[in-house]
Motif scaffolding. Structure first.
Motif, mmCIF file in Angstrom:
data_model
loop_
_atom_site.group_PDB
_atom_site.id
_atom_site.type_symbol
_atom_site.label_atom_id
_atom_site.label_comp_id
_atom_site.label_asym_id
_atom_site.label_seq_id
_atom_site.Cartn_x
_atom_site.Cartn_y
_atom_site.Cartn_z
ATOM 1 N N CYS A 1 9.726 21.410 -18.453
ATOM 2 C CA CYS A 1 8.840 21.401 -17.198
ATOM 3 C C CYS A 1 8.005 20.273 -17.387
ATOM 4 O O CYS A 1 7.200 19.966 -18.247
ATOM 5 N N LYS A 2 8.054 19.692 -16.388
ATOM 6 C CA LYS A 2 6.932 18.317 -16.069
ATOM 7 C C LYS A 2 5.763 18.871 -15.158
ATOM 8 O O LYS A 2 4.997 18.083 -14.705
ATOM 9 N N GLY A 3 5.383 20.143 -14.974
ATOM 10 C CA GLY A 3 4.427 20.539 -14.124
ATOM 11 C C GLY A 3 3.181 20.736 -14.815
ATOM 12 O O GLY A 3 2.059 21.321 -14.649
ATOM 13 N N GLY A 4 3.277 20.494 -16.385
ATOM 14 C CA GLY A 4 1.967 20.722 -17.009
ATOM 15 C C GLY A 4 1.833 21.990 -17.975
ATOM 16 O O GLY A 4 0.851 21.976 -18.698
ATOM 17 N N CYS A 5 2.885 22.693 -17.787
ATOM 18 C CA CYS A 5 2.933 23.879 -18.607
ATOM 19 C C CYS A 5 3.291 23.708 -19.993
ATOM 20 O O CYS A 5 3.142 24.364 -21.086
ATOM 21 N N ILE B 1 19.455 24.931 -18.984
ATOM 22 C CA ILE B 1 19.102 24.438 -17.793
ATOM 23 C C ILE B 1 18.278 25.736 -16.977
ATOM 24 O O ILE B 1 19.028 26.682 -17.398
ATOM 25 N N GLY B 2 17.220 25.537 -16.437
ATOM 26 C CA GLY B 2 16.454 26.880 -15.959
ATOM 27 C C GLY B 2 15.529 26.380 -15.087
ATOM 28 O O GLY B 2 15.007 25.113 -14.965
ATOM 29 N N ILE B 3 14.662 27.525 -14.745
ATOM 30 C CA ILE B 3 13.493 27.139 -13.627
ATOM 31 C C ILE B 3 12.098 27.242 -14.730
ATOM 32 O O ILE B 3 12.204 28.228 -15.617
ATOM 33 N N CYS B 4 11.023 26.864 -14.530
ATOM 34 C CA CYS B 4 9.794 27.007 -14.948
ATOM 35 C C CYS B 4 9.416 28.544 -14.501
ATOM 36 O O CYS B 4 9.457 28.727 -13.286
ATOM 37 N N GLU B 5 9.132 29.372 -15.320
ATOM 38 C CA GLU B 5 8.483 30.497 -14.838
ATOM 39 C C GLU B 5 7.055 30.868 -15.596
ATOM 40 O O GLU B 5 6.550 32.027 -15.380
ATOM 41 N N THR B 6 6.540 29.770 -15.831
ATOM 42 C CA THR B 6 5.186 29.879 -16.079
ATOM 43 C C THR B 6 4.146 29.963 -14.891
ATOM 44 O O THR B 6 3.826 29.314 -14.044
ATOM 45 N N GLU B 7 3.409 31.006 -15.112
ATOM 46 C CA GLU B 7 2.606 31.414 -14.008
ATOM 47 C C GLU B 7 1.463 30.414 -14.025
ATOM 48 O O GLU B 7 0.821 29.674 -14.932
ATOM 49 N N GLY B 8 0.980 29.824 -12.560
ATOM 50 C CA GLY B 8 0.194 28.994 -12.387
ATOM 51 C C GLY B 8 0.415 27.414 -12.768
ATOM 52 O O GLY B 8 -0.050 26.515 -12.436
ATOM 53 N N CYS B 9 1.805 27.148 -13.302
ATOM 54 C CA CYS B 9 2.381 25.878 -13.397
ATOM 55 C C CYS B 9 2.542 25.124 -12.084
ATOM 56 O O CYS B 9 2.974 25.761 -10.998
ATOM 57 N N TYR C 1 8.853 27.701 -10.545
ATOM 58 C CA TYR C 1 10.202 28.110 -9.800
ATOM 59 C C TYR C 1 11.154 26.760 -9.834
ATOM 60 O O TYR C 1 11.936 27.001 -8.794
ATOM 61 N N GLU C 2 10.681 25.701 -10.089
ATOM 62 C CA GLU C 2 11.429 24.328 -9.901
ATOM 63 C C GLU C 2 12.255 24.173 -11.223
ATOM 64 O O GLU C 2 11.792 24.636 -12.367
#
Ligand SMILES: [Zn+2]
Ligand SMILES: [Zn+2]
Length: 119
Positions: free
Chosen positions: A6-10, A17-25, A29-30
């Protein structure tokens, strides 16, 4: 081995392959992105982004902050002394959490954070 990050910072990593499920990231869901790094850093090593640099009082320093010297400092290799209280404006963090780049009276120097405090 290929993995997905995940490149969203989490900092999330999956083996499939899957989606990010980290709350607040910011990418929650991407889809994670494919990565095949071997160093475990996923190409995301950003110079100073998660480095926490603190002054002599424990205050967190950021790029652009102003600091003052808390003791007289003599520049290595010269006889120039900067007095306690000298202000350095617009500091820049380095990739070392014990040092900052700054300008003191027009000279670009590296200061150890234990000798400064944020103003
Ligand atoms: Zn995430
Ligand atoms: Zn990776």
């Amino acid at each position: 081995m290929t993995h997905y990050v995940c490149k969203g910072g989490c900092g999330g990593v999956l083996e499939e392959i899957g989606i990010c499920e980290t709350e607040g990231c910011s990418n929650q869901y991407e889809m994670m992105e494919e990565c095949d790094c071997t160093d475990g850093k996923h190409g995301m090593e950003e110079s100073s982004s998660d480095l926490v640099v603190k002054d002599s009082n424990g205050a967190v320093l950021k790029d652009g902050d102003d600091v003052v010297l808390i003791k007289d400092l003599t520049l290595r290799g010269s006889s120039k002394t900067f007095k306690r209280g000298t202000k350095a404006s617009g500091i820049k963090l380095t990739d070392n959490d014990e040092e900052i780049d700054c300008k003191l009276e027009g000279s670009a120097i590296v200061l150890r954070v234990e000798f400064v405090k944020k103003v």
